[in-house]
Write a protein that holds these residues in place. Structure first.
Motif, PDB file in Angstrom:
ATOM      1  N   ILE A 288      -8.401 -21.064  47.972  1.00  0.00           N
ATOM      2  CA  ILE A 288      -9.809 -21.292  48.323  1.00  0.00           C
ATOM      3  C   ILE A 288     -10.701 -20.340  47.530  1.00  0.00           C
ATOM      4  CG2 ILE A 288     -11.504 -21.133  50.188  1.00  0.00           C
ATOM      5  CD1 ILE A 288      -9.262 -22.087  52.096  1.00  0.00           C
ATOM      6  N   TYR A 289     -10.303 -19.073  47.419  1.00  0.00           N
ATOM      7  CA  TYR A 289     -11.045 -18.126  46.587  1.00  0.00           C
ATOM      8  C   TYR A 289     -11.122 -18.626  45.144  1.00  0.00           C
ATOM      9  CZ  TYR A 289     -11.696 -14.040  49.695  1.00  0.00           C
ATOM     10  OH  TYR A 289     -12.118 -13.171  50.673  1.00  0.00           O
ATOM     11  N   ALA A 290      -9.984 -19.074  44.616  1.00  0.00           N
ATOM     12  CA  ALA A 290      -9.955 -19.531  43.222  1.00  0.00           C
ATOM     13  C   ALA A 290     -10.871 -20.725  43.015  1.00  0.00           C
ATOM     14  CB  ALA A 290      -8.519 -19.880  42.828  1.00  0.00           C
ATOM     15  N   ARG A 291     -10.931 -21.621  43.996  1.00  0.00           N
ATOM     16  CA  ARG A 291     -11.807 -22.793  43.878  1.00  0.00           C
ATOM     17  C   ARG A 291     -13.262 -22.367  43.745  1.00  0.00           C
ATOM     18  NH1 ARG A 291     -11.364 -28.164  44.454  1.00  0.00           N
ATOM     19  NH2 ARG A 291      -9.120 -27.925  44.769  1.00  0.00           N
ATOM     20  N   HIS A 292     -13.585 -21.199  44.298  1.00  0.00           N
ATOM     21  CA  HIS A 292     -14.956 -20.687  44.205  1.00  0.00           C
ATOM     22  C   HIS A 292     -15.071 -19.563  43.178  1.00  0.00           C
ATOM     23  CE1 HIS A 292     -16.284 -23.193  47.517  1.00  0.00           C
ATOM     24  NE2 HIS A 292     -15.204 -22.838  48.179  1.00  0.00           N
ATOM     25  N   ARG A 293     -14.136 -19.590  42.204  1.00  0.00           N
ATOM     26  CA  ARG A 293     -14.167 -18.683  41.053  1.00  0.00           C
ATOM     27  C   ARG A 293     -14.178 -17.218  41.473  1.00  0.00           C
ATOM     28  NH1 ARG A 293     -17.294 -23.105  39.908  1.00  0.00           N
ATOM     29  NH2 ARG A 293     -16.757 -24.270  38.024  1.00  0.00           N
ATOM     30  N   ARG A 294     -13.316 -16.902  42.423  1.00  0.00           N
ATOM     31  CA  ARG A 294     -13.141 -15.524  42.858  1.00  0.00           C
ATOM     32  C   ARG A 294     -11.684 -15.134  42.659  1.00  0.00           C
ATOM     33  NH1 ARG A 294     -17.906 -16.839  44.512  1.00  0.00           N
ATOM     34  NH2 ARG A 294     -19.134 -15.405  45.821  1.00  0.00           N
ATOM     35  N   PRO A 295     -11.433 -13.867  42.307  1.00  0.00           N
ATOM     36  CA  PRO A 295     -10.041 -13.423  42.168  1.00  0.00           C
ATOM     37  C   PRO A 295      -9.358 -13.321  43.525  1.00  0.00           C
ATOM     38  CG  PRO A 295     -11.533 -11.571  41.927  1.00  0.00           C
ATOM     39  CD  PRO A 295     -12.398 -12.799  41.993  1.00  0.00           C
ATOM     40  N   ARG A 296      -8.062 -13.289  43.503  1.00  0.00           N
ATOM     41  CA  ARG A 296      -7.273 -13.134  44.717  1.00  0.00           C
ATOM     42  C   ARG A 296      -7.687 -11.842  45.429  1.00  0.00           C
ATOM     43  NH1 ARG A 296      -2.031 -15.124  45.892  1.00  0.00           N
ATOM     44  NH2 ARG A 296      -0.982 -13.954  47.563  1.00  0.00           N
ATOM     45  N   PRO A 297      -8.013 -11.904  46.722  1.00  0.00           N
ATOM     46  CA  PRO A 297      -8.451 -10.691  47.416  1.00  0.00           C
ATOM     47  C   PRO A 297      -7.260  -9.849  47.863  1.00  0.00           C
ATOM     48  CG  PRO A 297      -8.453 -12.517  48.951  1.00  0.00           C
ATOM     49  CD  PRO A 297      -8.046 -13.089  47.608  1.00  0.00           C
TER      50      PRO A 297
END
Length: 245
Positions: A18-27
């Motif tokens: 879900i993070y990747a879909r919103h262009r965020r790195p793995r938390p």
């Protein structure tokens, strides 16, 4: 309703996607044993008031928080999946919706006899019934027990099953298009494997599922709705760190 420990690896992979879909790195994933134990880790996470500021005409500077992007993306996903609904050919006379009024809320067999459309049968019998059980019946009382003035924006994992189960039923019956399957699957995984979670920019706080849930049928309900069982001297919910309500 599972009280087995959350499947941490499946839950983390679903949220990372879900993070990747919103262009965020793995938390960084930070697990805690109860919602109460999560509170010290949530300082600075956005609240619903924060998210509302991003839809105002005078938006804050900078990039929206990840929780805002997830909420907006989830809204689009649910709309896209629902808009593709195709009502099956009726095998019975259908009721006309009363002008300006909602469909009547009826027990399943009465709803069939009355001629409610199949889409409305599923909405009442799956989504609304599950929502009454999981929201009013379980997670809202748990939230109230936290006595936090404003909890950050988060999601409920297995207790989000109302809308997920409803769309999954439509999909399994071939009544909605499958074009959004890749975006939908992580939410299905979270409903099957995870508990509550709060997304932050660099840290995602996750709660293990409760060890005990004591529930009872809702009196007079016709779709199997349940609620927490309130017995004096007995906890309705018990988490693995000993926090109870």
């Amino acid at each position: 309703m599972s009280t087995e420990p959350a499947d941490r690896s499946l839950t983390e992979e679903a949220i990372a996607s879900i993070y990747a879909r919103h262009r965020r790195p793995r938390p960084e994933f930070r697990w805690v044993a109860s919602p109460y134990a999560a509170l010290p880790h949530l300082a600075g996470f956005p609240t619903h008031q924060t998210l509302r500021s991003w839809v105002d005409t005078r938006r804050p500077p900078g990039r929206p928080p990840i929780a805002s992007d997830i909420a907006a993306g989830l809204s689009r996903l649910r709309s896209d999946l629902s808009e593709g609904f195709v009502e099956p050919a009726p095998d019975r006379p259908l009721m006309k919706r009363p002008q300006g009024k909602p469909w009547p809320s009826l027990p399943p067999l009465e709803a069939l006899d009355a001629g409610l459309p199949f889409q409305e049968l599923l909405r009442q019998g799956v989504r609304e019934a599950l929502f009454r059980s999981l929201a009013a019946g379980i997670y809202l009382p748990i939230r109230a027990a936290l006595t936090a003035a404003a909890l950050p924006v988060g999601w409920y994992g297995h207790q989000d099953a109302a809308w997920i189960g409803h769309l999954d039923a439509l999909r399994r019956l071939g009544l909605v298009s499958g074009g959004q399957s890749a975006a939908f699957e992580p939410w299905v995984t979270l409903a099957r494997a995870g508990g509550w979670w709060w997304p932050g920019e660099r840290v995602c706080v996750l709660v293990d599922r409760p060890a005990v849930l004591r529930v009872e049928p809702v009196p007079g309900a016709w779709a199997g709705e349940i609620r927490l069982r309130r017995v004096p001297g007995t906890s309705a919910v018990e988490y693995r760190d000993g926090w109870t309500i």
